[in-house]
Design an enzyme around this catalytic site. Structure first.
Site, PDB file in Angstrom:
ATOM      1  N   LYS A 112      28.571  53.355 -77.263  1.00 52.49           N
ATOM      2  CA  LYS A 112      28.285  54.572 -76.516  1.00 52.49           C
ATOM      3  C   LYS A 112      27.788  54.261 -75.095  1.00 52.49           C
ATOM      4  CE  LYS A 112      28.653  57.461 -80.204  1.00 52.49           C
ATOM      5  NZ  LYS A 112      28.784  56.632 -81.401  1.00 52.49           N
TER       6      LYS A 112
HETATM    7  C1  LIG Z   1      29.534  56.856 -82.565  1.00 53.21           C
HETATM    8  C2  LIG Z   1      29.796  55.700 -83.439  1.00 53.21           C
HETATM    9  C3  LIG Z   1      30.966  55.610 -84.206  1.00 53.21           C
HETATM   10  C4  LIG Z   1      31.989  56.719 -84.231  1.00 53.21           C
HETATM   11  O1  LIG Z   1      32.615  56.899 -82.985  1.00 53.21           O
HETATM   12  P1  LIG Z   1      33.411  58.235 -82.669  1.00 53.21           P
HETATM   13  O2  LIG Z   1      33.807  58.137 -81.248  1.00 53.21           O
HETATM   14  O3  LIG Z   1      32.466  59.358 -82.930  1.00 53.21           O
HETATM   15  O4  LIG Z   1      34.574  58.261 -83.594  1.00 53.21           O
HETATM   16  C5  LIG Z   1      31.166  54.466 -84.942  1.00 53.21           C
HETATM   17  N1  LIG Z   1      30.264  53.465 -84.968  1.00 53.21           N
HETATM   18  C6  LIG Z   1      29.129  53.524 -84.254  1.00 53.21           C
HETATM   19  C7  LIG Z   1      28.170  52.395 -84.338  1.00 53.21           C
HETATM   20  C8  LIG Z   1      28.852  54.630 -83.463  1.00 53.21           C
HETATM   21  O5  LIG Z   1      27.715  54.689 -82.753  1.00 53.21           O
END
Ligand SMILES: *Cc1c(COP(=O)(O)O)cnc(C)c1O
Length: 461
Positions: A112
Site C-alpha cells: 500500500k
Molecule cells: C491490501 C492487501 C491485500 C489485498 O489487496 P487488494 O488491492 O485489496 O486486492 C493483500 N495483501 C496485503 C498484505 C494487503 O495489505
C-alpha cells in the site's frame, strides 16, 4: 486525459479532480476514458532504468495537464526516497520459473505504501495550489490505514480518519495506526468487519451535504490514483525479467481487487502479460465469481490473512465495467443487486473476465504450510498473504516466468508466522520500538450520524 465513472452518470473529470474526488458522485469508480499504449520499443527502453524513471514513463500519460513533468519527477522521487531497498520493488527467485516481487520495503511494510506515499505528495501539491483543505476518510482491513496515516500525517492540507474493524487487525497493524503523534490523523476502531467500515465510508460519500461540507476525499483503492501508482511495479518487474523478449505471468493475493486490477491495466497498456491469477483466501468470493459467474456475498470468516477478509470487493466493479464493454447502466444495475446480496454475470461478460483472469485459493492450513515450506527451501519468510499467492502460483507454474506479489512484510503478522514456522519474524529497525509507543484511538459503533458528528467536531478543532 479524462476520467469517467463506471456507472456512467457522474461528471467527467481531470486526473487531479478524479484523485481528489475518490468515489464518483453516482456511486461509481473513475477510470480513464482511454488506456494509453506502450509500444514494444517503449518497453525495451525501460531496461536498466531506475524504479522512479519507470514510474514517470508509466504514470505521465494518465496525468494529462494535472501535473507538469517536473512536478511528477519531484513527487515520485520524494515518495520512494524513504523505502528500505534501493530497487524499491526487488525480485527474489523462488524456483526455476518463479519469482517473488517484494513490495514490503516501504515505511509501513506493505505494498500500500507504493500508492499512498505517491498520492500523499500529489494531494499536498494539488491542495496547496488550490488553497484548499480536505477531510480524508478511509476504510482499512489493516494495511491501507497505516499507509495512509504515514503518508498524510503532519500535512496541513488534510485531516485523516481511518476506520478499521476492531479486533480484526494484527497488533502491529493496529499500533502502526494508533501510535503516530500528529493530531491531523485519527484511528477509529469500528464494531464490525472491513465490509462494515467500507459501507460506512460509501454512505458518507453518498451523503452530499456531508461530503461537500467537510470536503470529503477518499484514499481507498477506489481512488484511481492508487491503482495507477501500482501499475508501475508490474512494468518494473516484467522489464527486469526481459518483458520485451518473453511474456510473464503474475499471481496476486487479492481482496479489494485494486492490486490485480493495476496488473490488468498494465496488460491493456501493452505489457506482455500472459496470465493474471487471482489468489484468494477462505473468503473466496472472487474465485467463485470467476469460476461460476455468480457473485454472492456471505459472511466474512476471519483468517490469518486479514487484509483479504472481504466480501464486497470494490475494484471488481472496474473489471465488470470492462467486461460489459463499458456499459455503465448495466454496472449500476448489478451494483444495486449486490446491495441485496449478489448478482449473476452474463455469459459474454463472464467469458471476457475468464479471458483476463485466472483464479485459485488457499485454505488456512495450506497457507501455513507454504510459509514453512518456503522458509525451509529458500530461507525466505513470507507473510501469510504472500503465502496465499505462492501457494496458488505453485499450482499454476508453466513455461512463462511467474511473478508472485509479496504484499506485506512477515513482521506485520508475527503470530501467524510463528504458528507456521515456529519462529518469530523480526521487525525492521525503524519499527523496533513500536510496542513501547503510546496508542491513541476512538471506539465507534456502526452508527453513521455518530461518525459524522465526530468528524465535524474533530475538524473544527
Ligand atoms: C491490501 C492487501 C491485500 C489485498 O489487496 P487488494 O488491492 O485489496 O486486492 C493483500 N495483501 C496485503 C498484505 C494487503 O495489505
Amino acid at each position: 486525459m479524462k476520467y469517467i465513472s463506471t456507472r456512467g452518470n457522474a461528471p467527467v473529470l481531470s486526473f487531479e479532480e478524479a484523485m481528489l474526488a475518490g468515489l464518483a458522485r453516482d456511486g461509481g469508480l473513475y477510470v480513464p476514458e482511454t488506456i494509453p499504449q506502450m509500444a514494444t520499443a517503449d518497453i525495451t527502453a525501460m531496461e536498466g532504468l531506475s524504479y522512479e524513471e519507470i514510474a514517470l514513463r508509466v504514470i505521465k500519460p494518465f496525468v494529462g495537464q494535472s501535473f507538469s513533468e517536473a512536478e511528477l519527477i519531484d513527487s515520485i522521487s520524494l515518495a520512494y526516497a524513504g523505502f528500505g531497498h534501493s530497487s524499491r520493488a526487488p525480485l527474489v527467485q523462488l524456483g526455476p520459473n518463479h519469482h517473488l516481487l517484494e513490495l514490503f520495503h516501504g515505511p509501513t511494510l506493505a505494498f500500500k505504501d507504493f500508492a499512498m506515499q505517491l498520492i500523499g505528495q500529489l494531494f499536498q501539491r494539488a491542495l496547496k495550489r488550490r488553497g484548499e483543505k480536505v477531510t480524508i476518510v478511509g476504510a482499512t482491513s489493516g494495511d491501507t490505514g497505516s499507509a495512509a496515516i504515514e503518508a498524510f500525517k503532519g500535512l496541513d492540507t488534510a485531516n485523516v480518519f481511518i476506520l478499521f474493524p476492531k479486533g480484526r487487525v494484527s497488533e502491529v497493524q493496529r499500533r502502526q495506526m494508533t501510535t503516530p503523534k500528529e493530531t491531523n490523523v485519527n484511528a477509529i476502531a469500528m464494531e464490525g468487519t472491513f465490509d462494515t467500515c467500507q459501507a460506512m465510508l460509501k454512505d458518507m460519500f453518498n451523503d452530499f451535504e456531508f461530503r461537500d461540507g467537510v470536503r470529503l476525499a477518499g484514499v481507498n483503492s477506489i481512488n484511481w490514483a492508487r491503482v495507477l501508482a501500482q501499475v508501475v511495479y508490474y512494468f518494473s518487474a516484467a522489464v527486469a525479467l526481459g518483458a520485451s523478449r518473453q511474456k510473464v505471468s503474475f499471481t496476486v493475493p487479492t481482496g479489494n481487487f485494486g492490486d490485480i486490477f493495476a496488473g490488468y491495466i498494465a496488460k491493456r497498456m501493452g505489457l506482455p502479460i500472459d496470465r493474471l491469477i487471482i489468489a484468494a483466501n477462505h473468503n473466496n468470493i472472487l474465485h467463485r465469481a470467476i469460476t461460476t459467474g455468480r457473485y454472492d456475498t456471505s459472511t466474512v470468516t476471519p483468517t490469518i490473512t486479514p487484509s483479504m477478509d472481504i466480501q464486497v470487493s470494490s475494484n471488481f466493479e472496474r473489471a465488470l465495467f470492462e467486461a460489459y464493454d463499458r456499459d455503465g447502466e448495466t454496472v449500476t444495475k448489478l451494483m444495486c443487486e449486490l446491495k441485496k446480496g449478489g448478482f449473476g454475470i452474463d455469459k459474454k461478460a463472464l467469458l471476457s473476465l475468464q479471458n483476463d483472469f485466472d483464479s485459485g485459493w488457499a485454505t488456512e492450513e495450506s497457507t501455513r504450510m507454504t510459509i514453512k515450506q518456503i522458509y525451509d527451501s529458500n530461507s525466505e519468510v513470507l507473510c501469510p498473504h504472500s503465502a496465499v499467492g505462492v501457494k496458488v502460483a505453485n499450482e499454476n507454474l508453466g513455461h512463462t516466468p511467474m511473478i508472485t506479489l509479496a504484499t506485506a512484510h512477515p513482521a506485520k503478522f508475527p503470530d501467524a508466522v510463528k504458528a507456521s514456522m515456529g519462529k518469530l519474524p523480526k521487525l525492521p529497525i525503524g519499527l523496533a520500538d513500536l510496542f513501547d509507543r503510546p496508542e491513541r484511538l476512538t471506539d465507534m459503533p456502526d452508527d453513521l450520524p455518530l461518525m459524522k458528528s465526530l468528524i465535524w467536531e474533530r475538524i473544527k478543532l
